[in-house]
Design an enzyme around this catalytic site. Structure first.
Site, mmCIF file in Angstrom:
data_model
loop_
_atom_site.group_PDB
_atom_site.id
_atom_site.type_symbol
_atom_site.label_atom_id
_atom_site.label_comp_id
_atom_site.label_asym_id
_atom_site.label_seq_id
_atom_site.Cartn_x
_atom_site.Cartn_y
_atom_site.Cartn_z
ATOM 1 N N ARG B 282 -0.481 -1.360 8.216
ATOM 2 C CA ARG B 282 -1.113 -1.123 6.918
ATOM 3 C C ARG B 282 -2.587 -1.452 7.024
ATOM 4 N NH1 ARG B 282 0.180 -5.427 2.967
ATOM 5 N NH2 ARG B 282 -1.990 -5.943 3.379
ATOM 6 N N HIS B 286 -2.889 -4.417 0.541
ATOM 7 C CA HIS B 286 -1.611 -4.090 -0.093
ATOM 8 C C HIS B 286 -1.857 -3.172 -1.289
ATOM 9 C CE1 HIS B 286 2.118 -4.242 -2.269
ATOM 10 N NE2 HIS B 286 1.501 -4.790 -3.292
ATOM 11 N N TYR B 295 -5.967 -13.202 5.173
ATOM 12 C CA TYR B 295 -4.790 -13.427 6.008
ATOM 13 C C TYR B 295 -4.771 -12.645 7.325
ATOM 14 C CZ TYR B 295 -3.194 -9.329 3.270
ATOM 15 O OH TYR B 295 -3.092 -8.123 2.644
#
Lengths: 325, 394
Positions: B282, B286, B295
């Site tokens: 990805r 998100h 992160y």
């Protein structure tokens, strides 16, 4: 007409529905060859084949998820949850999916053909996990219909109507009455209206409202009251959602008093909703506070089941209190 | 009744032998290398120029759409967006291997599959602006598409719910005798939900013609895959449920296409589910509510940018002589213009009249909803300035 118990009436309704429409499919845990733990689906697999009546793996969320998909495809699923107490793994599928499918898709897709059958209620020494009455949780869910029959005749007519209604229906069966309630049921196809209450006894002094197995309790209490000169009107709500406020309110306008009774715990039970609506619509007609005779706000007890239940004596006492307020 | 013997297929051992994870090797199908050249001795799927270009252009369109809509969200024009950057091949090339009558039940990062089916730029915009022209009547957040004519089931936010639903939908297709299957998309995070396990098991036991397509993109919001599961990805679970399974390079359009095409044929012929685990990454956040810098590193993202699925297919097309780069770049600019123009036009379309608020809860609105609507309208008429989007059309 044939004499049937409530289970036989359910079984008969399922046979009628499956004969009438080949898209009707019945499934759940143990419902296949075995015919269900209560035998409500006896002989369906033998009659209609394994493709239309089948066992599922032991997964309530899976059963309802599968049923939702099947309904949205255009089939007519009748999914069984073995006990109402075990419906909660499927809560998300029912509340977020079944009930909202039509709304969220702007009416493009729906789960309207789905009927979920589940036994509910106590009085069978079933303890916490075979006795609950979870109707109020689902009554808080726009998009669902909730239907509860009181006897074999009602069970057949209401179940057939639920299967054919173009909205998802949670059909809750009073398991205490499965074999205990016996009555005349037409063998032919017939339906009874959803969303419509029925006055089972007319009277002038107080309106008593309940549904399902609790109707027997009201009848007994009403007989006791009659002996004391209190003439009660008794209403079977039949549909919890949408519910028939007109019939209840018309009755309250006439009697001036209302008592609602259910096995589920008092707090947040559906009686609260009825009471709130009736005080809003009939405030000036009320001659006493609306009485609720319900289960205690405890988990459903085993050893103290008799004490927990809103039995005819508790209802009788509440009738007298309300009438003599 | 026949006696059962559920031990009939169980072999015996006579020493304690605890089986370890990883004993079964589940390799990943890769046809095109990251630079776009096919592996040696590999069968490139039988895709003609038209289809190959459609896959390529759809992926490029989705990337343009994603870039533009993320920007539109930043400008406050829409409330939310969710991009599929880096994962375009997984949804577009799998959808390309299906037939139009197959049902798509997606999660929310499969705009590529929807675009491949022909969902127009205008339809994308109508949905994103929740306006009255949108098929779902503006009832869901941006990116929760649904289109009956395109056999694309309306998306729901709760994760994994579509998995057992896809099993049921496919069972219905089988019972109706349709030459059709259902494809169900989800991510590796959603595969932790109970519905995943319920859905795969039911599909296997009840013989449902469904493809479970997992985009293993490495992250569920911020949670990396290694904090999501300890087993060998999602593919290993398929085997446990008796589901035919394949793992593919999700950034390789041809691997995705070939696997999905074969999975469809098997599902239809054998009435059974097939699980495809597409390994991808990805590259996007998100959603527009997320910031990945908290992160993961730029270096990590950089490594995956080298495996970009669009560049990979583009390189192959160019080597093949099927790609007119000049023309493609002009088309890209046209796509950008079209997205921008439609965005500007559609954001002026009004939302549905207030009467729609009670429609589609049931087949027809029951008494209590009519009562509530009537009270609401009276109130709105009294305070029209408080409800500017709808009070003009009471």
């Amino acid at each position: 007409m044939a004499k049937m118990n409530l289970l036989q009436a359910i079984n008969n309704a399922l046979i009628t529905a499956m004969e009438d429409d080949e898209k009707v499919m019945v499934f759940g845990e143990d419902v296949g060859h075995f015919g269900g733990v209560f035998r409500a689906t006896s002989n369906l697999q033998q009659k209609f084949g394994r493709d239309r009546c089948f066992n599922t793996p032991l997964t309530e969320q899976g059963i309802i998820g599968f049923a939702n998909g099947l309904a949205s495809q255009g089939s007519v699923p009748v999914a069984e949850i073995q006990f109402g107490d075990y419906i909660f793994p499927a809560f998300d599928q029912i509340v977020n999916e079944t009930a909202k499918w039509r709304y969220r898709s702007g009416g493009q897709f729906s789960c309207g053909t789905l009927t979920i059958r589940t036994p509910y209620g106590g009085g069978i020494a079933g303890g916490h996990y075979h006795s609950q009455s979870p109707e109020a949780y689902f009554a808080h869910t726009p998009g669902m219909k909730i239907v509860i029959p009181r006897n074999p005749y009602q069970a057949k007519g209401l179940l057939l109507a639920s299967i054919r209604d173009d909205n998802p229906v949670l059909f809750m069966e009073p398991k205490r009455l499965y074999r205990a309630s016996v009555g005349d049921v037409p063998e032919d196809d017939f339906t009874l209206p959803l969303g419509k209450a029925e006055i089972t006894k007319s009277g002038s002094d107080i309106t008593l409202v309940a549904w399902g197995a609790q109707m027997e309790v009201l009848d007994k209490a009403s007989e006791l009251a009659q002996k004391e000169g209190i003439d009660a009107e008794v209403i079977d709500l039949r549909s919890i959602l949408p519910w028939d406020a007109d019939t209840v309110c018309e009755s309250v306008v006439k009697t001036g008093r209302l008592l609602i009774s259910h096995e589920a715990p008092l707090t947040g039970g559906f009686a609260s909703e009825i009471a709130a609506t009736v005080q809003d619509k009939c405030f000036l007609n009320l001659e006493s506070p609306i009485a609720r005779v319900c289960g205690l706000d405890t988990p459903y007890p085993l050893a103290h089941e008799k004490e927990y239940m809103p039995d005819h004596l508790k209802v009788f006492e509440a009738i007298k209190r309300t009438v003599h307020y | 009744m026949k006696d059962r013997n559920h031990l009939s297929n169980v072999g015996l051992v006579h020493e304690v032998s605890i089986i370890e994870n990883g004993l079964i090797d589940i390799p990943m199908l890769q046809i095109l290398q990251p630079d776009g050249t096919p592996h040696k001795k590999v069968t490139v799927p039988d895709i003609d120029q038209q289809l190959a270009l459609k896959i390529y252009r759809t992926m490029r369109f989705v990337r343009v759409l994603d870039e533009r809509m993320v920007a539109a969200q930043r400008q406050g024009r829409i409330s939310f967006y969710l991009a599929s950057t880096g994962e375009e091949a997984a949804s577009v090339a799998s959808a390309a291997a299906l037939e139009p009558q197959d049902m798509i039940m997606s999660q929310y990062r499969e705009q590529g599959a929807l675009a491949f089916r022909g969902y127009s730029t205008e339809a994308f915009m109508n949905q994103m602006f929740s306006n009255e022209k949108e098929a779902n009547k503006g009832r869901q957040m941006p990116i929760h598409y649904g289109d009956k004519a395109l056999n694309f089931m309306t998306i729901s936010s709760p994760l994994g719910t579509q998995i057992p639903q896809a099993s049921g939908y496919a069972y219905g297709q089988k019972m109706a005798g349709n030459e059709a299957i259902t494809i169900c998309y989800f991510g590796e995070g959603a595969a932790s939900e109970g519905d995943f396990h319920a859905g795969l098991n039911m599909a296997a036991v009840l013989h449902c013609p469904v493809i479970f397509f997992c985009r293993n993109n490495g992250y569920a919001i911020s949670t990396p895959a290694e904090e999501q599961f300890a087993g060998d990805g999602i593919a290993s679970r398929g085997l446990g449920y008796g589901v035919k399974t394949i793992r593919v390079d999700g950034n390789d359009s041809f691997a995705v296409y070939a696997a999905t095409q074969q999975a469809r044929a098997i599902a239809l012929k054998e009435n059974c589910p097939v699980l495809i685990e597409a390994m991808t990454y990805r590259l996007a956040a998100h959603s527009t509510s997320d910031d990945p810098t908290g992160y993961r590193s730029k270096e990590e993202e950089g490594k995956w940018q080298q495996k970009d699925p669009i560049a990979r297919l583009g390189a192959w097309l160019k080597n093949k002589g099927w790609l007119d780069e000049e023309q493609e770049n002009k088309d890209l600019e046209k796509m950008r213009q079209e997205v921008l123009q439609e965005l500007k036009r559609v954001e002026k379309v009004p939302i549905c009249k207030i009467d729609e608020i009670i429609e589609d809860v049931y087949d027809t609105p029951p008494w209590h909803l009519k009562e509530q609507l009537s009270e609401l309208k009276k109130h709105m008429a009294k305070y029209p300035e408080a409800y500017p989007k709808t009070s003009g059309r009471l």
